[in-house]
Design a protein around this motif. Structure first.
Motif, short mmCIF file in Angstrom:
data_model
loop_
_atom_site.label_atom_id
_atom_site.label_comp_id
_atom_site.label_asym_id
_atom_site.label_seq_id
_atom_site.Cartn_x
_atom_site.Cartn_y
_atom_site.Cartn_z
N THR A 4 0.82 -1.20 0.00
CA THR A 4 0.00 0.00 0.00
C THR A 4 0.86 1.24 0.00
O THR A 4 2.04 1.22 0.34
CB THR A 4 -0.92 0.02 1.23
N THR A 5 0.27 2.34 -0.38
CA THR A 5 0.99 3.61 -0.46
C THR A 5 0.33 4.62 0.45
O THR A 5 -0.87 4.84 0.39
CB THR A 5 1.00 4.14 -1.90
N ASN A 35 12.17 6.44 11.21
CA ASN A 35 12.60 5.05 11.33
C ASN A 35 11.61 4.25 12.18
O ASN A 35 11.36 3.07 11.91
CB ASN A 35 14.00 4.95 11.91
N ALA A 36 11.04 4.88 13.20
CA ALA A 36 9.99 4.22 13.97
C ALA A 36 8.80 3.90 13.07
O ALA A 36 8.25 2.79 13.10
CB ALA A 36 9.55 5.11 15.14
N ALA A 37 8.40 4.87 12.25
CA ALA A 37 7.26 4.66 11.36
C ALA A 37 7.56 3.59 10.32
O ALA A 37 6.67 2.81 9.95
CB ALA A 37 6.90 5.98 10.67
N ARG A 42 6.11 -1.70 8.32
CA ARG A 42 6.46 -3.05 7.88
C ARG A 42 5.83 -4.11 8.78
O ARG A 42 5.69 -5.27 8.38
CB ARG A 42 7.98 -3.21 7.85
N ALA A 43 5.47 -3.72 10.00
CA ALA A 43 4.77 -4.62 10.90
C ALA A 43 3.25 -4.58 10.67
O ALA A 43 2.49 -5.12 11.47
CB ALA A 43 5.09 -4.28 12.35
N ARG A 44 2.84 -3.90 9.61
CA ARG A 44 1.44 -3.80 9.20
C ARG A 44 0.60 -3.02 10.22
O ARG A 44 -0.58 -3.28 10.39
CB ARG A 44 0.85 -5.18 8.94
N ARG A 45 1.24 -2.07 10.86
CA ARG A 45 0.52 -1.18 11.75
C ARG A 45 0.03 0.04 10.98
O ARG A 45 0.69 0.49 10.04
CB ARG A 45 1.41 -0.73 12.91
N ARG A 46 -1.11 0.57 11.38
CA ARG A 46 -1.63 1.81 10.77
C ARG A 46 -0.97 2.97 11.49
O ARG A 46 -1.15 3.18 12.70
CB ARG A 46 -3.14 1.85 10.91
N VAL A 47 -0.21 3.75 10.73
CA VAL A 47 0.66 4.78 11.30
C VAL A 47 0.41 6.12 10.63
O VAL A 47 0.23 6.20 9.41
CB VAL A 47 2.15 4.39 11.13
N ALA A 48 0.44 7.17 11.43
CA ALA A 48 0.47 8.54 10.92
C ALA A 48 1.71 9.22 11.47
O ALA A 48 2.06 9.05 12.64
CB ALA A 48 -0.78 9.32 11.33
N VAL A 49 2.38 9.98 10.61
CA VAL A 49 3.54 10.78 11.02
C VAL A 49 3.17 12.25 10.83
O VAL A 49 2.84 12.66 9.72
CB VAL A 49 4.79 10.44 10.19
N ALA A 86 6.02 6.04 3.36
CA ALA A 86 4.75 6.05 2.63
C ALA A 86 4.53 4.74 1.87
O ALA A 86 3.40 4.31 1.68
CB ALA A 86 4.72 7.23 1.67
N ARG A 87 5.61 4.11 1.44
CA ARG A 87 5.52 2.86 0.69
C ARG A 87 4.82 1.77 1.50
O ARG A 87 4.21 0.87 0.93
CB ARG A 87 6.93 2.41 0.31
N TYR A 88 4.91 1.87 2.82
CA TYR A 88 4.29 0.86 3.68
C TYR A 88 2.96 1.32 4.27
O TYR A 88 2.47 0.75 5.24
CB TYR A 88 5.26 0.46 4.80
#
Length: 341
Positions: A4-5, A35-37, A42-49, A86-88
């Motif tokens: 996903t992007t 780096n945390a994001a 990559r751990a398939r967590r939903r993340v916002a930076v 963003a790639r993940y």
């Protein structure tokens, strides 16, 4: 998930963000936050930076000491990092976080025992997160000397390990604006045979003078009034008596000021010097909140901060997984299903 992007957005553009929920909101898109994001994505967590666009190393043309990235412009590293994150699937939001509060604040005893947070962005939008990583960095408190700020990050420097090689064998000066100046001058001696300590307001002890003399570091007495530049280059340091000490680069030991207002607002524990306390993974005293990079460690260079972000992400993902297991067990028991033999 890995294909996903993510998106880059500006606060206030998308009204629906007020209902968006994330596993983790990372505040700060420097090396530590990105780096945390990256690891969490990559751990398939939903993340916002969320980032306000004020990197500490913006004045520097290059960064050093980072294997495979030595000499790379800091802005280029962050641009590549944002693309990778963003790639993940992470969302990159250009905004300022005004404050963070526990999701159960004011909810009384009915609030969930699991940590959760409401992240308020400038202008009104909010993000909901199960966990928060604060990677807001620090600012360098510089001496108020005319001509200093204009040359900061160019030929007014602070870290021998970041910049010493680039000014090796040149006439160097150390500004005596703080107690770290003597050690800084002694250390710089290995990069140049011509190092001068401009004492300024320092009251040097006999022991300090002896150590400086033993290392052939010359001490110049007198209060500094300004740094002299010409044609876009530092030329020297002017003293109150009118003398100009020629120098091609000077080092100063700035006062690190953490950008930790968000942590203050969450009442995270601090050490005797006022810095947030964390464990080895960056976990603060408040469950669900991690602090990484220069906001927690003023000595962390870019490569160190990136490692701190990764370490926090590993611990944070384990924390989320443990919570999910506990919830699954509760649901499983409620379903009345038999425990497998």
């Amino acid at each position: 998930m890995g294909e996903t992007t993510g998106t880059t957005r500006t606060a206030g553009v998308t009204g629906s963000r007020e209902s968006e929920r994330y596993d983790v909101v990372v505040v700060g898109a420097g090396a530590a936050g990105l780096n945390a994001a990256l690891v969490l994505g990559r751990a398939r967590r939903r993340v916002a930076v969320v980032d306000a666009g004020e990197p500490r190393n913006a004045p520097a043309a290059h960064m050093h000491g980072y294997l495979s990235r030595d000499g790379m412009p800091p802005a280029a590293l962050l641009a590549v990092g944002r693309e990778e994150v963003a790639r993940y699937g992470a969302d990159l939001i250009d905004a300022r976080v005004e404050h963070i509060e526990p999701a159960g604040a004011g909810a009384g005893p009915a609030a969930s025992a699991a940590p959760g947070f409401v992240v308020h962005l400038a202008g009104g939008p909010v993000l909901h997160a199960r966990r928060v990583v604060v990677a807001t960095g620090l600012r360098d408190g510089l001496p108020e000397l005319p001509g200093l700020v204009e040359r900061w990050g160019q030929d007014v420097l602070h870290c021998p390990y970041c910049h010493g090689w680039e000014v090796r064998d040149r006439p160097l000066g150390v500004l005596g604006t703080g107690p770290g100046a003597v050690n800084q001058a002694l250390l710089l001696r290995q990069w140049s045979a011509d190092v001068v300590l401009l004492a300024h307001t320092l009251a040097l002890t006999d022991d300090e003078r002896e150590r400086l003399a033993a290392r052939d570091v010359r001490v110049v007495e007198g209060r500094i009034v300004r740094l002299v530049s010409d044609d876009g280059r530092l030329r020297g340091v002017e003293l109150a008596n009118g003398q100009v000490v020629p120098r091609e680069a000077v080092f100063v030991f700035p006062r690190p000021v953490p950008r930790d207002a968000l942590l203050f607002g969450l009442d995270c524990a601090r050490d005797d010097n006022g810095w947030v306390t964390t464990d080895r993974t960056g976990r603060t005293s408040l469950p669900g909140v991690w602090a990484v990079g220069n906001v927690a460690d003023p000595r962390a260079q870019v490569v160190t901060a990136a490692g701190m972000g990764a370490s926090a992400a590993f611990a944070l993902d384990h924390d989320l997984a443990a919570e999910e297991v506990e919830r699954a067990v509760v649901r499983y028991r409620a379903s009345g299903a038999a425990v497998p033999a």
